[in-house]
Design a protein around this motif. Structure first.
Motif, short mmCIF file in Angstrom:
data_model
loop_
_atom_site.label_atom_id
_atom_site.label_comp_id
_atom_site.label_asym_id
_atom_site.label_seq_id
_atom_site.Cartn_x
_atom_site.Cartn_y
_atom_site.Cartn_z
N GLU A 149 0.80 -1.22 0.00
CA GLU A 149 0.00 0.00 0.00
C GLU A 149 0.84 1.28 0.00
O GLU A 149 1.86 1.37 0.69
CB GLU A 149 -0.89 0.00 1.24
N GLU A 150 0.39 2.27 -0.77
CA GLU A 150 0.99 3.60 -0.74
C GLU A 150 0.77 4.20 0.65
O GLU A 150 -0.37 4.34 1.11
CB GLU A 150 0.35 4.49 -1.80
N PRO A 151 1.83 4.59 1.35
CA PRO A 151 1.69 5.11 2.72
C PRO A 151 0.81 6.34 2.83
O PRO A 151 0.18 6.57 3.88
CB PRO A 151 3.14 5.43 3.13
N LEU A 152 0.73 7.15 1.78
CA LEU A 152 -0.08 8.36 1.85
C LEU A 152 -1.57 8.06 2.02
O LEU A 152 -2.34 8.95 2.38
CB LEU A 152 0.14 9.21 0.59
N HIS A 153 -1.97 6.83 1.77
CA HIS A 153 -3.37 6.46 1.98
C HIS A 153 -3.73 6.50 3.46
O HIS A 153 -4.92 6.47 3.81
CB HIS A 153 -3.63 5.04 1.44
N LEU A 154 -2.73 6.57 4.32
CA LEU A 154 -2.99 6.66 5.76
C LEU A 154 -3.59 8.01 6.14
O LEU A 154 -4.27 8.13 7.16
CB LEU A 154 -1.69 6.46 6.55
N ILE A 155 -3.36 9.02 5.33
CA ILE A 155 -3.82 10.37 5.65
C ILE A 155 -5.34 10.44 5.53
O ILE A 155 -5.90 10.06 4.50
CB ILE A 155 -3.17 11.40 4.71
N PRO A 156 -6.03 10.90 6.57
CA PRO A 156 -7.50 11.02 6.51
C PRO A 156 -7.93 11.89 5.33
O PRO A 156 -7.25 12.86 4.98
CB PRO A 156 -7.85 11.70 7.84
N ARG A 157 -9.03 11.52 4.71
CA ARG A 157 -9.49 12.22 3.52
C ARG A 157 -9.68 13.71 3.79
O ARG A 157 -9.43 14.55 2.91
CB ARG A 157 -10.80 11.60 3.04
N GLU A 158 -10.09 14.08 5.00
CA GLU A 158 -10.35 15.49 5.31
C GLU A 158 -9.07 16.33 5.27
O GLU A 158 -9.13 17.55 5.11
CB GLU A 158 -10.99 15.61 6.70
N LEU A 159 -7.92 15.69 5.43
CA LEU A 159 -6.66 16.43 5.48
C LEU A 159 -5.85 16.33 4.19
O LEU A 159 -4.81 16.98 4.05
CB LEU A 159 -5.79 15.91 6.64
N ARG A 160 -6.31 15.54 3.25
CA ARG A 160 -5.51 15.25 2.06
C ARG A 160 -5.27 16.48 1.19
O ARG A 160 -4.17 16.68 0.67
CB ARG A 160 -6.16 14.14 1.24
N GLU A 161 -6.28 17.29 1.00
CA GLU A 161 -6.13 18.45 0.13
C GLU A 161 -5.06 19.39 0.68
O GLU A 161 -4.22 19.90 -0.08
CB GLU A 161 -7.46 19.19 0.00
N GLU A 162 -5.06 19.59 1.98
CA GLU A 162 -4.08 20.47 2.60
C GLU A 162 -2.67 19.90 2.48
O GLU A 162 -1.72 20.61 2.15
CB GLU A 162 -4.44 20.67 4.08
N VAL A 163 -2.54 18.59 2.73
CA VAL A 163 -1.23 17.94 2.63
C VAL A 163 -0.73 17.95 1.19
O VAL A 163 0.45 18.23 0.93
CB VAL A 163 -1.31 16.49 3.16
N ALA A 164 -1.62 17.65 0.26
CA ALA A 164 -1.24 17.63 -1.15
C ALA A 164 -0.74 19.00 -1.61
O ALA A 164 0.24 19.10 -2.37
CB ALA A 164 -2.42 17.19 -2.01
#
Length: 270
Positions: free
Chosen positions: A141-156
């Motif tokens: 699995e890609e580790p970035l999938h661990l990031i909650p969906r609500e925070l992904r846009e900010e992290v990206a």
């Protein structure tokens, strides 16, 4: 050539490239080298491009990745790269399509696929082709999938990356039971594509429709472990060993796809 010397050098290289750390450590790698999180089409495109591109008369291109084994198909290969892999690497809709190679016997189809698979294996040992996975995940699995969906846009936005996909059931349970849902502590490791080791490269050959088992593609329930885990819906009671499972993040080859049994073919296309 001193075989044993080369063998020792190969072992030494694997040890040098091996890496293991927490998800927090992995994010630091992503910050410095965002390309480690690229998707499969992008990785293949970068692999082909890294081998070199020669400009020909008339504005055409020759991709040096193919020149040693495929001859006389420069225009076809250029279309393959520019009309499929390049737009797919940019996450355009073409990436949702299956690449179907059709042609006469000895037309280079199998050679092309073999080159892509062997190329990915070698490319994963390079800095540009490096990739990482959640340690212990059967689907790498890609580790970035661990990031909650609500925070992904900010992290990206902060890291200049694209995050796509969800945790597999196995990783979701592992996160809850082994890490108390603390994603920063999840262990990550560098992986290397290998068809022999069933990592990132899958191959499926249809057989007799009467004996063909769809589990060859999707994996299956391990009934011997149901008594231990209590339910066949428990991810730990499932074997993620189908060809589609192991090919995750890499490449999947369907041989003689048009001869597949209908039910299996529908699964592959859906």
């Amino acid at each position: 050539m001193d075989f044993f010397k080369r063998l020792e050098e190969h072992r030494s290289l694997e040890k040098q490239l091996a890496w293991e750390g927490s998800f927090q450590d992995y994010l630091q790698i992503v910050r410095l080298r965002p390309y480690v999180s690229q998707l499969a089409h992008s990785r293949i495109y970068e692999m082909i491009k890294a081998a070199g591109v020669e400009q020909l008369d008339g504005g055409n291109k020759r991709y040096k990745f193919f020149v040693d084994e495929i001859f006389g198909l420069d225009r076809t290969l250029e279309k393959l790269v520019e009309e499929y892999f390049h737009p797919a690497a940019r996450r355009l809709d073409v990436r949702k399509r299956i690449l179907l190679l059709m042609g006469p016997v000895s037309g280079g189809k199998s050679t092309l696929v073999a080159m892509l698979k062997r190329g990915l294996e070698k490319f994963s040992y390079t800095d540009l082709g490096a990739l990482y996975a959640i340690k212990g995940c059967p689907m790498h699995e890609e580790p970035l999938h661990l990031i909650p969906r609500e925070l992904r846009e900010e992290v990206a936005r902060e890291y200049g990356i694209h995050i796509e996909g969800e945790l597999c059931p196995s990783c979701r349970m592992m996160l809850e039971t082994e890490y108390d849902s603390k994603i920063e502590n999840v262990m990550i490791e560098r992986i290397f594509f290998s068809e022999d080791n069933r990592t990132g490269i899958g191959t499926f050959t249809p057989s007799d429709p009467k004996s063909q088992d769809i589990a060859d593609l999707t994996g299956s329930v391990d009934f011997s472990s149901i008594t231990e885990f209590g339910s066949e819906s428990d991810p730990r009671a499932y074997r993620f060993d189908g060809e589609l499972n192991i090919a995750n993040r890499g490449v999947m080859e369907f041989q003689e796809m048009l001869r597949m049994e209908q039910r299996t073919g529908q699964l592959a296309i859906s």
